[in-house]
Design a protein around this motif. Structure first.
Motif, PDB file in Angstrom:
ATOM      1  N   GLN A  68       0.842  -1.191   0.000  1.00 47.63           N
ATOM      2  CA  GLN A  68       0.000   0.000   0.000  1.00 47.63           C
ATOM      3  C   GLN A  68       0.880   1.246   0.000  1.00 47.63           C
ATOM      4  O   GLN A  68       1.979   1.243   0.543  1.00 47.63           O
ATOM      5  N   ARG A  70      -0.013   5.603   0.176  1.00 49.25           N
ATOM      6  CA  ARG A  70      -0.934   6.731   0.076  1.00 49.25           C
ATOM      7  C   ARG A  70      -0.190   8.015   0.409  1.00 49.25           C
ATOM      8  O   ARG A  70       0.667   8.045   1.294  1.00 49.25           O
ATOM      9  N   ASN A  72      -1.256  12.389   0.648  1.00 49.67           N
ATOM     10  CA  ASN A  72      -2.138  13.492   0.315  1.00 49.67           C
ATOM     11  C   ASN A  72      -1.312  14.556  -0.412  1.00 49.67           C
ATOM     12  O   ASN A  72      -0.081  14.422  -0.525  1.00 49.67           O
ATOM     13  N   ARG A  76       2.789  14.507  -0.745  1.00 51.17           N
ATOM     14  CA  ARG A  76       3.453  14.309  -2.036  1.00 51.17           C
ATOM     15  C   ARG A  76       4.439  15.446  -2.307  1.00 51.17           C
ATOM     16  O   ARG A  76       5.576  15.215  -2.747  1.00 51.17           O
ATOM     17  N   ARG A  93       4.038   6.307  -6.012  1.00 53.75           N
ATOM     18  CA  ARG A  93       2.955   5.370  -5.740  1.00 53.75           C
ATOM     19  C   ARG A  93       2.935   4.185  -6.686  1.00 53.75           C
ATOM     20  O   ARG A  93       2.204   3.218  -6.457  1.00 53.75           O
ATOM     21  N   TRP A 217       1.469   7.270   3.918  1.00 56.80           N
ATOM     22  CA  TRP A 217       1.283   5.938   4.506  1.00 56.80           C
ATOM     23  C   TRP A 217       1.887   4.923   3.551  1.00 56.80           C
ATOM     24  O   TRP A 217       1.584   4.906   2.357  1.00 56.80           O
ATOM     25  N   GLN A 218       2.769   4.074   4.065  1.00 53.10           N
ATOM     26  CA  GLN A 218       3.359   3.003   3.257  1.00 53.10           C
ATOM     27  C   GLN A 218       3.276   1.697   4.034  1.00 53.10           C
ATOM     28  O   GLN A 218       3.457   1.669   5.253  1.00 53.10           O
TER      29      GLN A 218
END
Length: 233
Positions: A68, A70, A72, A76, A93, A217-218
């Motif tokens: 995963q 993510r 925002n 980024r 991503r 989030w990773q």
């Protein structure tokens, strides 16, 4: 407060490789930082992984995949801006579903450890993230990401995982440590190591800001390592 996160499907297990004399029999550095009670709460597999001290130029290589990712808009922008100091945060991503490798080597000069993370991408070279964990500072553990920038870390444990929680960002200039003002910092960083069983574990990275929310989030899944390199004769 650390909370359990959703389960993910583990990787197909890879048989663990023999670990010869490249690893010492015992290393209590992480145990001593956590304390006996908090350490005993951890799964035995995590205790084993964080009780290994490498000898000579040997390394431990953990292989897996990113599951995963993510970011925002603020996260980024931050991740891309930090590429000028070596890209300490994941920024692409397209790494989701691609290979990931973490290599751990002892840092003989400081008595700490080098951690090198490699993330595959849809195009171009993999992203490389390097840092040095040192057993020093007011919390007993610091992570350096280069250019004198460091993070004091606190350790927390649950029945399922070990977590590295940011305490204070700082800049080191020679022998001087300059705490960075909190308004200037990117927010709270939590890196987790959660047991999945069968020789596999989950790596999580979360960067959250009090105003801008969850920036990054990773999530990645790895299997137990094999020793690479040689030891003194």
């Amino acid at each position: 407060m650390i909370e359990f996160r959703e389960k993910i499907t583990p990787l197909c297990a890879k048989p663990a490789q023999p670990q010869s004399d490249a690893v010492s029999s015992r290393d209590d550095r992480f145990k001593n930082l956590l304390g006996a009670s908090a350490w005993s709460r951890l799964p035995k597999a995590i205790q084993r992984r964080f009780s290994k001290r490498l000898l000579g130029d040997a390394s431990l290589a953990y292989q897996g995949r990113v599951t995963q990712m993510r970011m925002n808009p603020v996260g980024r922008t931050l991740a891309f801006a930090l590429r000028v100091i070596g890209a300490p945060l994941p920024f692409d991503r397209t790494s989701v579903g691609r290979s990931a490798v973490v290599t751990v080597t002892e840092d003989a000069a400081t008595g700490g450890q080098f951690w090198i993370r490699q993330y595959g991408r849809a195009a171009g070279f993999p992203q490389m993230v390097g840092s040095s964990k040192r057993f020093a500072g007011p919390t007993g553990l610091e992570e350096y990401i280069g250019f004198g920038i460091g993070i004091s870390l606190k350790l927390e444990s649950t029945a399922n995982g070990l977590y590295f929680v940011s305490d204070r960002y700082f800049l080191k200039l020679g022998q001087k440590r300059l705490p960075l003002p909190r308004w200037f910092c990117p927010g709270g960083l939590v890196v987790g190591h959660e047991e999945l069983g069968g020789g596999q574990f989950r790596f999580t990275l979360e960067l959250a800001h009090p105003l801008f929310g969850q920036l990054i989030w990773q999530d990645a899944t790895f299997h137990d390592a094999e020793v690479i390199g040689s030891v003194p004769s």
